[in-house]
Design a protein around this motif. Structure first.
Motif, PDB file in Angstrom:
ATOM      1  N   LEU A  54       0.414  -0.980   0.021  1.00  0.00           N
ATOM      2  CA  LEU A  54      -0.472  -0.166  -0.241  1.00  0.00           C
ATOM      3  C   LEU A  54       0.525   1.399  -0.160  1.00  0.00           C
ATOM      4  O   LEU A  54       1.697   1.232   0.430  1.00  0.00           O
ATOM      5  CB  LEU A  54      -0.834  -0.162   1.182  1.00  0.00           C
ATOM      6  CG  LEU A  54      -1.647   1.260   1.516  1.00  0.00           C
ATOM      7  CD1 LEU A  54      -3.149   1.880   0.115  1.00  0.00           C
ATOM      8  CD2 LEU A  54      -2.010   1.507   2.849  1.00  0.00           C
ATOM      9  N   LEU A  86       4.287   4.045   5.322  1.00  0.00           N
ATOM     10  CA  LEU A  86       4.097   3.378   4.803  1.00  0.00           C
ATOM     11  C   LEU A  86       5.342   3.121   4.393  1.00  0.00           C
ATOM     12  O   LEU A  86       5.212   1.577   4.314  1.00  0.00           O
ATOM     13  CB  LEU A  86       2.626   3.610   3.565  1.00  0.00           C
ATOM     14  CG  LEU A  86       2.075   3.759   4.171  1.00  0.00           C
ATOM     15  CD1 LEU A  86       0.879   4.238   3.045  1.00  0.00           C
ATOM     16  CD2 LEU A  86       0.599   2.827   4.811  1.00  0.00           C
ATOM     17  N   VAL A  91       2.833  -2.281   4.090  1.00  0.00           N
ATOM     18  CA  VAL A  91       1.286  -3.043   4.804  1.00  0.00           C
ATOM     19  C   VAL A  91       1.134  -3.433   3.132  1.00  0.00           C
ATOM     20  O   VAL A  91       0.771  -2.776   2.438  1.00  0.00           O
ATOM     21  CB  VAL A  91       0.517  -1.510   5.020  1.00  0.00           C
ATOM     22  CG1 VAL A  91      -1.000  -2.492   5.239  1.00  0.00           C
ATOM     23  CG2 VAL A  91       1.622  -0.996   6.368  1.00  0.00           C
ATOM     24  N   LEU A  93      -2.071  -5.843   1.650  1.00  0.00           N
ATOM     25  CA  LEU A  93      -4.185  -5.453   1.553  1.00  0.00           C
ATOM     26  C   LEU A  93      -4.332  -6.718   0.872  1.00  0.00           C
ATOM     27  O   LEU A  93      -5.087  -7.188   1.047  1.00  0.00           O
ATOM     28  CB  LEU A  93      -4.130  -4.656   1.714  1.00  0.00           C
ATOM     29  CG  LEU A  93      -3.708  -2.346   2.155  1.00  0.00           C
ATOM     30  CD1 LEU A  93      -4.368  -2.009   1.529  1.00  0.00           C
ATOM     31  CD2 LEU A  93      -4.337  -3.273   3.291  1.00  0.00           C
ATOM     32  N   SER A 106      -2.868  -4.029  11.413  1.00  0.00           N
ATOM     33  CA  SER A 106      -2.058  -3.402  11.036  1.00  0.00           C
ATOM     34  C   SER A 106      -2.204  -1.925  10.084  1.00  0.00           C
ATOM     35  O   SER A 106      -1.258  -0.915  10.003  1.00  0.00           O
ATOM     36  CB  SER A 106      -1.536  -4.273   9.976  1.00  0.00           C
ATOM     37  OG  SER A 106      -2.401  -3.805   8.531  1.00  0.00           O
ATOM     38  N   LEU A 107      -3.571  -1.583  10.352  1.00  0.00           N
ATOM     39  CA  LEU A 107      -3.986  -0.198   9.639  1.00  0.00           C
ATOM     40  C   LEU A 107      -4.467   0.510  10.506  1.00  0.00           C
ATOM     41  O   LEU A 107      -3.558   2.344  10.316  1.00  0.00           O
ATOM     42  CB  LEU A 107      -5.231  -0.631   8.683  1.00  0.00           C
ATOM     43  CG  LEU A 107      -5.132  -1.283   6.931  1.00  0.00           C
ATOM     44  CD1 LEU A 107      -6.063  -1.326   6.474  1.00  0.00           C
ATOM     45  CD2 LEU A 107      -3.879  -0.480   6.443  1.00  0.00           C
ATOM     46  N   PHE A 111      -3.393   4.647   9.931  1.00  0.00           N
ATOM     47  CA  PHE A 111      -4.497   5.864  10.121  1.00  0.00           C
ATOM     48  C   PHE A 111      -4.687   6.456  11.005  1.00  0.00           C
ATOM     49  O   PHE A 111      -5.626   7.513  11.207  1.00  0.00           O
ATOM     50  CB  PHE A 111      -5.330   5.761   8.809  1.00  0.00           C
ATOM     51  CG  PHE A 111      -4.258   4.871   7.829  1.00  0.00           C
ATOM     52  CD1 PHE A 111      -4.338   5.678   6.631  1.00  0.00           C
ATOM     53  CD2 PHE A 111      -3.889   3.252   7.895  1.00  0.00           C
ATOM     54  CE1 PHE A 111      -3.708   5.842   5.620  1.00  0.00           C
ATOM     55  CE2 PHE A 111      -3.096   3.465   6.416  1.00  0.00           C
ATOM     56  CZ  PHE A 111      -3.133   4.213   4.997  1.00  0.00           C
ATOM     57  N   ALA A 117      -9.540   3.763   7.524  1.00  0.00           N
ATOM     58  CA  ALA A 117      -9.213   1.725   7.049  1.00  0.00           C
ATOM     59  C   ALA A 117     -10.519   1.223   6.815  1.00  0.00           C
ATOM     60  O   ALA A 117     -10.004   0.440   5.409  1.00  0.00           O
ATOM     61  CB  ALA A 117      -8.679   1.187   8.359  1.00  0.00           C
ATOM     62  N   LEU A 120     -10.340   1.736   2.978  1.00  0.00           N
ATOM     63  CA  LEU A 120      -8.957   1.240   2.158  1.00  0.00           C
ATOM     64  C   LEU A 120      -9.177  -0.150   1.721  1.00  0.00           C
ATOM     65  O   LEU A 120      -9.754  -0.790   0.567  1.00  0.00           O
ATOM     66  CB  LEU A 120      -8.336   1.747   2.493  1.00  0.00           C
ATOM     67  CG  LEU A 120      -7.171   3.106   2.733  1.00  0.00           C
ATOM     68  CD1 LEU A 120      -6.318   2.641   3.467  1.00  0.00           C
ATOM     69  CD2 LEU A 120      -6.886   3.016   1.578  1.00  0.00           C
TER      70      LEU A 120
END
Length: 201
Positions: A54, A86, A91, A93, A106-107, A111, A117, A120
């Protein structure tokens, strides 16, 4: 849980297909333009396959006011700071693993917003995740021990609505088929790359 209808004093029809059909016109009336969500899903398909990490550029894309209305409701992360974060975290996804709780976790530190999150994840894996909304959360009345658990319970409940509404059910089935094809394609591609490498003895 009642699917297809909500009880508010008396049975009031809650036709999901009707709302889906008028969504473009509602956006036109409220925001002055229609939005092509499927285009963003297509742009995010490489993230769903796990082709790369990401990036801040991906996040900026979903806050583009020409493409979505999200900048009106969620603060857009600082692109430079986000890019630095990032690059350090790397990260991924996709491909989507069974352990979805870890993906959400993890997000969140990056954020610091369940909403961002969820946006996304929604565009990366639309068949599995939805954008969290306080009114919808109140309507569904789901619970969770922590933020990640609450969001996953919210998404599981939305999937049940999808399966019981013809319009959303067709979309869910189509996404499932598409997701399986993407996973197969990704597996074949990785196997081919492996064949091209010199294996250590």
């Amino acid at each position: 849980m009642f699917f297809g209808h909500i009880l508010v004093n008396r049975c009031v029809p809650f036709d999901l297909k009707k709302y889906l059909d008028v969504f473009p016109d509602v956006c036109k009336a409220k925001f002055g333009r229609k939005f092509d969500c499927q285009k963003i899903e297509k742009d995010f398909s490489h993230l769903a396959r796990g082709d790369r990490w990401l990036s801040a550029r991906d996040v900026v894309k979903v806050f583009d006011e020409e493409a979505t209305p999200f900048a009106r409701y969620w603060p857009q992360p600082n692109e430079r700071e986000l890019d630095d974060a990032l690059r350090k975290k790397h990260v991924m996804l996709g491909p989507l693993a069974k352990e979805r709780h870890r993906l959400m976790q993890s997000l969140l530190p990056i954020f610091r917003s369940t909403g961002v999150a969820s946006i996304l994840l929604r565009f990366t894996h639309p068949e599995h995740f939805g954008i969290i909304s306080s009114p919808v959360l109140h309507l569904l009345q789901v619970r969770g021990a922590n933020t990640a658990d609450l969001y996953l319970a919210y998404c599981e409940e939305l999937q049940q609505w999808q399966k019981h509404s013809p319009a959303f059910g067709e979309r869910w089935a189509e996404s499932e088929r598409s997701g399986k094809l993407d996973r197969v394609s990704s597996k074949i591609r990785k196997e081919r790359e492996g064949l091209g490498r010199i294996q250590p003895r």
